[in-house]
Design a protein around this motif. Structure first.
Motif, PDB file in Angstrom:
ATOM      1  N   ARG A  31      -4.310   9.409   5.210  1.00 50.81           N
ATOM      2  CA  ARG A  31      -3.980   9.233   6.630  1.00 50.81           C
ATOM      3  C   ARG A  31      -4.840   8.136   7.255  1.00 50.81           C
ATOM      4  O   ARG A  31      -4.356   7.313   8.017  1.00 50.81           O
ATOM      5  CB  ARG A  31      -4.175  10.546   7.393  1.00 50.81           C
ATOM      6  N   ILE A  32      -6.120   8.133   6.927  1.00 49.13           N
ATOM      7  CA  ILE A  32      -7.017   7.096   7.460  1.00 49.13           C
ATOM      8  C   ILE A  32      -6.578   5.728   6.949  1.00 49.13           C
ATOM      9  O   ILE A  32      -6.569   4.744   7.698  1.00 49.13           O
ATOM     10  CB  ILE A  32      -8.482   7.393   7.071  1.00 49.13           C
ATOM     11  N   ALA A  33      -6.181   5.678   5.672  1.00 49.01           N
ATOM     12  CA  ALA A  33      -5.810   4.403   5.041  1.00 49.01           C
ATOM     13  C   ALA A  33      -4.574   3.769   5.675  1.00 49.01           C
ATOM     14  O   ALA A  33      -4.353   2.567   5.505  1.00 49.01           O
ATOM     15  CB  ALA A  33      -5.568   4.617   3.548  1.00 49.01           C
ATOM     16  N   THR A  34      -3.812   4.533   6.437  1.00 49.12           N
ATOM     17  CA  THR A  34      -2.628   3.965   7.086  1.00 49.12           C
ATOM     18  C   THR A  34      -2.976   3.161   8.337  1.00 49.12           C
ATOM     19  O   THR A  34      -2.088   2.635   8.991  1.00 49.12           O
ATOM     20  CB  THR A  34      -1.604   5.054   7.448  1.00 49.12           C
ATOM     21  N   GLY A  35      -4.276   3.098   8.673  1.00 50.39           N
ATOM     22  CA  GLY A  35      -4.653   2.255   9.798  1.00 50.39           C
ATOM     23  C   GLY A  35      -5.498   2.934  10.854  1.00 50.39           C
ATOM     24  O   GLY A  35      -5.793   2.317  11.877  1.00 50.39           O
ATOM     25  N   ASP A  36      -5.930   4.174  10.660  1.00 48.68           N
ATOM     26  CA  ASP A  36      -6.746   4.856  11.669  1.00 48.68           C
ATOM     27  C   ASP A  36      -8.222   4.589  11.389  1.00 48.68           C
ATOM     28  O   ASP A  36      -8.950   5.443  10.894  1.00 48.68           O
ATOM     29  CB  ASP A  36      -6.455   6.360  11.652  1.00 48.68           C
ATOM     30  N   ILE A  37      -8.669   3.383  11.714  1.00 49.50           N
ATOM     31  CA  ILE A  37     -10.031   2.961  11.403  1.00 49.50           C
ATOM     32  C   ILE A  37     -11.083   3.818  12.115  1.00 49.50           C
ATOM     33  O   ILE A  37     -12.176   4.040  11.582  1.00 49.50           O
ATOM     34  CB  ILE A  37     -10.226   1.466  11.702  1.00 49.50           C
TER      35      ILE A  37
END
Length: 114
Positions: A54-60
């Protein structure tokens, strides 16, 4: 105590009222499902991997939460080791399943007092 007779209601036979301090069960006692530690650990690993995706999809911004989880896991491991030591497990016992030496386990989790 002597039972008391209930007044009969229309269409119902008279019954007895017994004194009881126990209330009837409101819900049935369901058996608890036993979850083994290895099953639980597998579940936690799946959740952590999913969180990473989930983080890797763009939630820096969530990256800091992932780091906090890693720190929490380190604390949890230290508490688990301390608990095992309190139960009487030796450093050799703790090190064996980890594939490390007893000295390495003691250096990592032993602190100054152990």
């Amino acid at each position: 105590m002597k039972p008391h007779h209930l007044p009969s209601a229309p269409g119902r036979a008279p019954g007895l009222l017994r004194d009881s301090s126990v209330k009837p069960t409101l819900t049935a006692n369901r058996p608890r499902r036993v979850v083994e530690n290895d099953d639980y650990a597998a579940f936690v690993r799946r959740v952590i991997r999913a969180y990473g995706r989930r983080i890797a999809t763009g939630d820096i911004e969530a990256l800091t939460d992932a780091i906090a989880l890693a720190q929490e896991l380190d604390t949890t491991i230290a508490q688990a080791v301390a608990g095992l030591r309190a139960c009487g497990y030796s450093w050799t016992d703790i090190a064996r399943p980890l594939g490390i030496t007893r000295q390495a386990a003691q250096q990592r989790w032993g602190g100054d007092a152990s």
